[in-house]
Motif scaffolding. Structure first.
Motif, short mmCIF file in Angstrom:
data_model
loop_
_atom_site.label_atom_id
_atom_site.label_comp_id
_atom_site.label_asym_id
_atom_site.label_seq_id
_atom_site.Cartn_x
_atom_site.Cartn_y
_atom_site.Cartn_z
N ARG A 175 0.82 -1.22 0.00
CA ARG A 175 0.00 0.00 0.00
C ARG A 175 0.85 1.26 0.00
O ARG A 175 0.35 2.35 -0.27
N GLU A 176 2.10 1.10 0.41
CA GLU A 176 2.98 2.24 0.66
C GLU A 176 2.36 3.17 1.70
O GLU A 176 2.50 4.39 1.64
N ALA A 177 1.68 2.54 2.64
CA ALA A 177 1.03 3.24 3.76
C ALA A 177 0.71 2.20 4.81
O ALA A 177 0.67 0.99 4.53
N PRO A 178 0.47 2.63 6.02
CA PRO A 178 0.11 1.65 7.06
C PRO A 178 -1.21 0.94 6.72
O PRO A 178 -2.03 1.48 5.98
N PRO A 179 -1.40 -0.25 7.27
CA PRO A 179 -2.69 -0.93 7.08
C PRO A 179 -3.82 -0.09 7.66
O PRO A 179 -3.60 0.75 8.54
N PRO A 180 -5.05 -0.33 7.22
CA PRO A 180 -6.19 0.40 7.78
C PRO A 180 -6.28 0.19 9.29
O PRO A 180 -5.94 -0.89 9.80
N GLU A 181 -6.75 1.20 9.98
CA GLU A 181 -6.89 1.13 11.44
C GLU A 181 -7.76 -0.05 11.86
O GLU A 181 -7.50 -0.68 12.88
N SER A 182 -8.80 -0.35 11.09
CA SER A 182 -9.68 -1.47 11.45
C SER A 182 -8.90 -2.79 11.45
O SER A 182 -9.12 -3.64 12.31
N CYS A 183 -7.98 -2.95 10.51
CA CYS A 183 -7.16 -4.16 10.46
C CYS A 183 -6.20 -4.21 11.65
O CYS A 183 -6.02 -5.26 12.27
N ILE A 184 -5.60 -3.09 11.96
CA ILE A 184 -4.67 -3.05 13.08
C ILE A 184 -5.39 -3.39 14.38
O ILE A 184 -4.89 -4.17 15.19
N ARG A 185 -6.60 -2.85 14.57
CA ARG A 185 -7.39 -3.18 15.77
C ARG A 185 -7.69 -4.68 15.83
O ARG A 185 -7.54 -5.32 16.86
N ASP A 186 -8.14 -5.23 14.69
CA ASP A 186 -8.44 -6.66 14.64
C ASP A 186 -7.20 -7.50 14.92
O ASP A 186 -7.25 -8.47 15.67
N HIS A 187 -6.08 -7.11 14.33
CA HIS A 187 -4.84 -7.84 14.54
C HIS A 187 -4.40 -7.77 16.00
O HIS A 187 -3.92 -8.77 16.56
N ASN A 188 -4.55 -6.63 16.62
CA ASN A 188 -4.20 -6.51 18.03
C ASN A 188 -5.06 -7.41 18.90
O ASN A 188 -4.57 -8.02 19.85
N ARG A 189 -6.36 -7.52 18.57
CA ARG A 189 -7.24 -8.43 19.32
C ARG A 189 -6.81 -9.89 19.12
O ARG A 189 -6.80 -10.68 20.06
#
Length: 76
Positions: free
Chosen positions: A36-50
């Protein structure tokens, strides 16, 4: 194999699988960021953290090793 040996082996395997799972999550995030040449979407990061937290909870339930927790808190 005795019951205690079996129990210890299963605890080790659970811990190892949690390590593998959390590293795969991190690899997925890193590849996503590169593509993406950018961080993953915040929703993905939240899901991954869970998902990381759940894998860690399971690992610590059966194995009192702290290195996984220490490693995960170092991930960005």
């Amino acid at each position: 194999m005795e019951a205690e040996e079996t129990k210890a082996m299963l605890a080790d395997l659970i811990w190892l699988n949690a390590v593998i799972a959390t590293e795969l999550i991190q690899i997925t995030e890193n590849v996503s960021a590169l593509l993406r040449e950018a961080p993953p979407p915040e929703s993905c990061i939240r899901d991954h953290n869970r998902l990381r937290a759940e894998a860690l909870r399971i690992a610590e339930k059966y194995h009192d090793e702290t290195s996984l927790r220490e490693h995960l808190t170092g991930h960005q």
